[in-house]
Design a protein around this motif. Structure first.
Motif, PDB file in Angstrom:
ATOM      1  N   MET A   1      43.413  42.648  51.135  1.00 15.97           N
ATOM      2  CA  MET A   1      44.112  43.961  49.978  1.00 15.97           C
ATOM      3  C   MET A   1      45.599  43.268  49.980  1.00 15.97           C
ATOM      4  N   LEU A   2      46.577  43.596  48.706  1.00 20.99           N
ATOM      5  CA  LEU A   2      47.534  43.678  48.179  1.00 20.99           C
ATOM      6  C   LEU A   2      48.984  43.646  49.382  1.00 20.99           C
ATOM      7  N   PRO A   3      48.973  42.795  50.375  1.00 18.34           N
ATOM      8  CA  PRO A   3      50.201  43.756  51.321  1.00 18.34           C
ATOM      9  C   PRO A   3      51.331  43.590  50.606  1.00 18.34           C
ATOM     10  N   ASP A   4      52.066  42.925  49.749  1.00 20.79           N
ATOM     11  CA  ASP A   4      53.413  42.986  49.025  1.00 20.79           C
ATOM     12  C   ASP A   4      53.025  43.150  48.054  1.00 20.79           C
ATOM     13  N   GLN A   5      52.579  42.423  47.559  1.00 21.02           N
ATOM     14  CA  GLN A   5      52.207  41.839  45.731  1.00 21.02           C
ATOM     15  C   GLN A   5      52.717  43.429  44.922  1.00 21.02           C
ATOM     16  N   THR A   6      52.911  43.815  43.873  1.00 22.31           N
ATOM     17  CA  THR A   6      52.971  45.398  43.810  1.00 22.31           C
ATOM     18  C   THR A   6      52.714  44.535  42.028  1.00 22.31           C
ATOM     19  N   VAL A   7      51.800  45.918  41.744  1.00 21.05           N
ATOM     20  CA  VAL A   7      50.309  46.151  39.974  1.00 21.05           C
ATOM     21  C   VAL A   7      52.060  46.263  39.296  1.00 21.05           C
ATOM     22  N   PRO A   8      51.798  45.676  37.963  1.00 20.35           N
ATOM     23  CA  PRO A   8      52.521  45.900  37.785  1.00 20.35           C
ATOM     24  C   PRO A   8      52.349  47.516  36.792  1.00 20.35           C
ATOM     25  N   ALA A   9      53.624  47.342  36.542  1.00 22.75           N
ATOM     26  CA  ALA A   9      53.996  49.307  35.861  1.00 22.75           C
ATOM     27  C   ALA A   9      52.760  49.558  34.785  1.00 22.75           C
ATOM     28  N   ALA A  10      51.742  50.136  35.285  1.00 27.64           N
ATOM     29  CA  ALA A  10      50.575  50.939  34.864  1.00 27.64           C
ATOM     30  C   ALA A  10      50.417  52.492  34.297  1.00 27.64           C
ATOM     31  N   PRO A  11      49.661  52.717  33.703  1.00 27.54           N
ATOM     32  CA  PRO A  11      49.827  54.185  33.427  1.00 27.54           C
ATOM     33  C   PRO A  11      48.752  54.445  34.746  1.00 27.54           C
ATOM     34  N   GLN A  12      49.380  55.025  35.597  1.00 28.46           N
ATOM     35  CA  GLN A  12      48.518  56.062  36.534  1.00 28.46           C
ATOM     36  C   GLN A  12      47.104  56.241  36.415  1.00 28.46           C
ATOM     37  N   GLY A  13      46.094  55.845  37.342  1.00 23.19           N
ATOM     38  CA  GLY A  13      44.386  56.070  36.905  1.00 23.19           C
ATOM     39  C   GLY A  13      44.328  54.716  35.913  1.00 23.19           C
ATOM     40  N   THR A  14      44.586  54.029  35.955  1.00 24.49           N
ATOM     41  CA  THR A  14      44.259  52.845  34.445  1.00 24.49           C
ATOM     42  C   THR A  14      43.774  51.564  36.143  1.00 24.49           C
TER      43      THR A  14
ATOM     44  N   ALA B   1      42.892  37.124  44.295  1.00 27.19           N
ATOM     45  CA  ALA B   1      41.640  36.873  43.043  1.00 27.19           C
ATOM     46  C   ALA B   1      40.492  37.184  42.239  1.00 27.19           C
ATOM     47  N   MET B   2      41.055  38.512  42.245  1.00 28.32           N
ATOM     48  CA  MET B   2      40.100  39.546  41.413  1.00 28.32           C
ATOM     49  C   MET B   2      40.505  39.429  39.969  1.00 28.32           C
ATOM     50  N   ALA B   3      39.891  39.874  38.593  1.00 30.89           N
ATOM     51  CA  ALA B   3      40.393  40.228  37.600  1.00 30.89           C
ATOM     52  C   ALA B   3      40.152  41.903  37.330  1.00 30.89           C
ATOM     53  N   TYR B   4      41.257  42.350  36.743  1.00 30.62           N
ATOM     54  CA  TYR B   4      40.713  43.262  36.701  1.00 30.62           C
ATOM     55  C   TYR B   4      41.155  43.934  35.172  1.00 30.62           C
ATOM     56  N   VAL B   5      40.860  44.678  34.977  1.00 27.86           N
ATOM     57  CA  VAL B   5      40.988  45.193  32.876  1.00 27.86           C
ATOM     58  C   VAL B   5      41.409  47.052  33.485  1.00 27.86           C
ATOM     59  N   PRO B   6      42.090  47.236  32.780  1.00 26.79           N
ATOM     60  CA  PRO B   6      42.675  48.447  33.214  1.00 26.79           C
ATOM     61  C   PRO B   6      41.766  49.710  32.213  1.00 26.79           C
ATOM     62  N   TYR B   7      41.523  50.245  33.208  1.00 26.41           N
ATOM     63  CA  TYR B   7      40.787  51.281  32.442  1.00 26.41           C
ATOM     64  C   TYR B   7      41.576  52.485  31.305  1.00 26.41           C
ATOM     65  N   GLN B   8      40.839  52.247  30.141  1.00 26.53           N
ATOM     66  CA  GLN B   8      41.265  52.677  28.602  1.00 26.53           C
ATOM     67  C   GLN B   8      41.985  54.272  28.752  1.00 26.53           C
ATOM     68  N   CYS B   9      42.557  54.666  28.979  1.00 23.12           N
ATOM     69  CA  CYS B   9      42.454  55.948  28.462  1.00 23.12           C
ATOM     70  C   CYS B   9      43.053  56.728  26.764  1.00 23.12           C
ATOM     71  N   TRP B  10      42.349  58.371  26.567  1.00 25.07           N
ATOM     72  CA  TRP B  10      42.674  58.811  25.431  1.00 25.07           C
ATOM     73  C   TRP B  10      43.759  58.445  25.273  1.00 25.07           C
ATOM     74  N   GLU B  11      43.852  58.341  23.419  1.00 24.26           N
ATOM     75  CA  GLU B  11      45.196  58.651  23.254  1.00 24.26           C
ATOM     76  C   GLU B  11      44.720  58.978  21.061  1.00 24.26           C
ATOM     77  N   GLU B  12      45.808  59.445  20.474  1.00 17.14           N
ATOM     78  CA  GLU B  12      45.816  60.076  18.957  1.00 17.14           C
ATOM     79  C   GLU B  12      45.148  58.926  18.631  1.00 17.14           C
TER      80      GLU B  12
ATOM     81  N   GLN C   1      50.082  50.161  28.507  1.00 19.73           N
ATOM     82  CA  GLN C   1      48.688  50.952  27.452  1.00 19.73           C
ATOM     83  C   GLN C   1      49.715  52.229  26.497  1.00 19.73           C
ATOM     84  N   ASN C   2      49.483  53.245  26.822  1.00 16.87           N
ATOM     85  CA  ASN C   2      50.178  53.966  26.090  1.00 16.87           C
ATOM     86  C   ASN C   2      50.442  54.813  26.773  1.00 16.87           C
TER      87      ASN C   2
END
Lengths: 95, 77
Positions: free
Chosen positions: B1-14, B22-33, B73-74
């Motif tokens: 897992m990710l012991p000390d590295q922190t995830v860059p600021a991302a909206p909660q839940g994405t 060593a894995m790539a992640y795409v943030p989950y899109q949230c609804w916006e106007e 994101q938004n």
């Protein structure tokens, strides 16, 4: 000269109506893509249905005045001729 | 897992709670106007967060914000 102007007015209206159809159709398809991954998002569904209604309204007017946009809309009374003989969108006469 | 590295600021839940190295992640899109039909047709998307014009040499979004800021994101989780 008036006949020319009338024709161009008609053409402008036709283009505007078609643009309305395309605009709302695009939004509808884009929202549908979002709904593929967020099927329970009611706001997305609401937005899609609003664009679908606008698209259907514009295309109903377009079809009545300028002919079918899809072959399923080809009317019976002038048979298949209207669908196959009117210039296709990519033809010079249609633009 | 990710012991000390922190995830860059991302909206909660994405992002999944646990990220693997060593894995790539795409943030989950949230609804916006969504944008109006007219703007969407020109921009190529109904979602403002997805308007990503190619900017020669300069990264980040059209309005000049940099990638880290845009990444948020938004802002709505």
């Amino acid at each position: 000269m008036a006949e020319m102007r009338l024709k161009s007015l008609d053409k402008m209206e036709k283009d505007e109506l078609l643009r309305q159809v395309q605009m709302h159709q695009f939004s509808m398809h884009d929202l549908a893509l979002y709904l593929d991954t967020h099927p329970t998002d009611s706001e997305a569904l609401e937005a899609l249905l609003a664009h679908r209604e606008a698209c259907e309204r514009a295309s109903a007017i377009y079809v009545r005045r300028f002919g079918a946009l899809r072959k399923e809309q080809a009317e019976a009374e002038n048979g298949w001729a209207a669908w196959s003989n009117t210039p296709w969108p990519w033809e010079k006469e249609a633009n | 897992m990710l012991p000390d590295q922190t995830v860059p600021a991302a909206p909660q839940g994405t992002f999944p709670a646990k990220l693997s190295l060593a894995m790539a992640y795409v943030p989950y899109q949230c609804w916006e106007e969504p944008m109006s039909a007219q703007d969407a047709l020109e921009a190529g998307t109904v979602f403002p967060s997805l308007v990503k014009p190619f900017l020669m040499g300069k990264g980040g979004a059209a309005d000049g914000r940099d990638a880290a800021e845009v990444f948020g994101q938004n802002g709505k989780g």
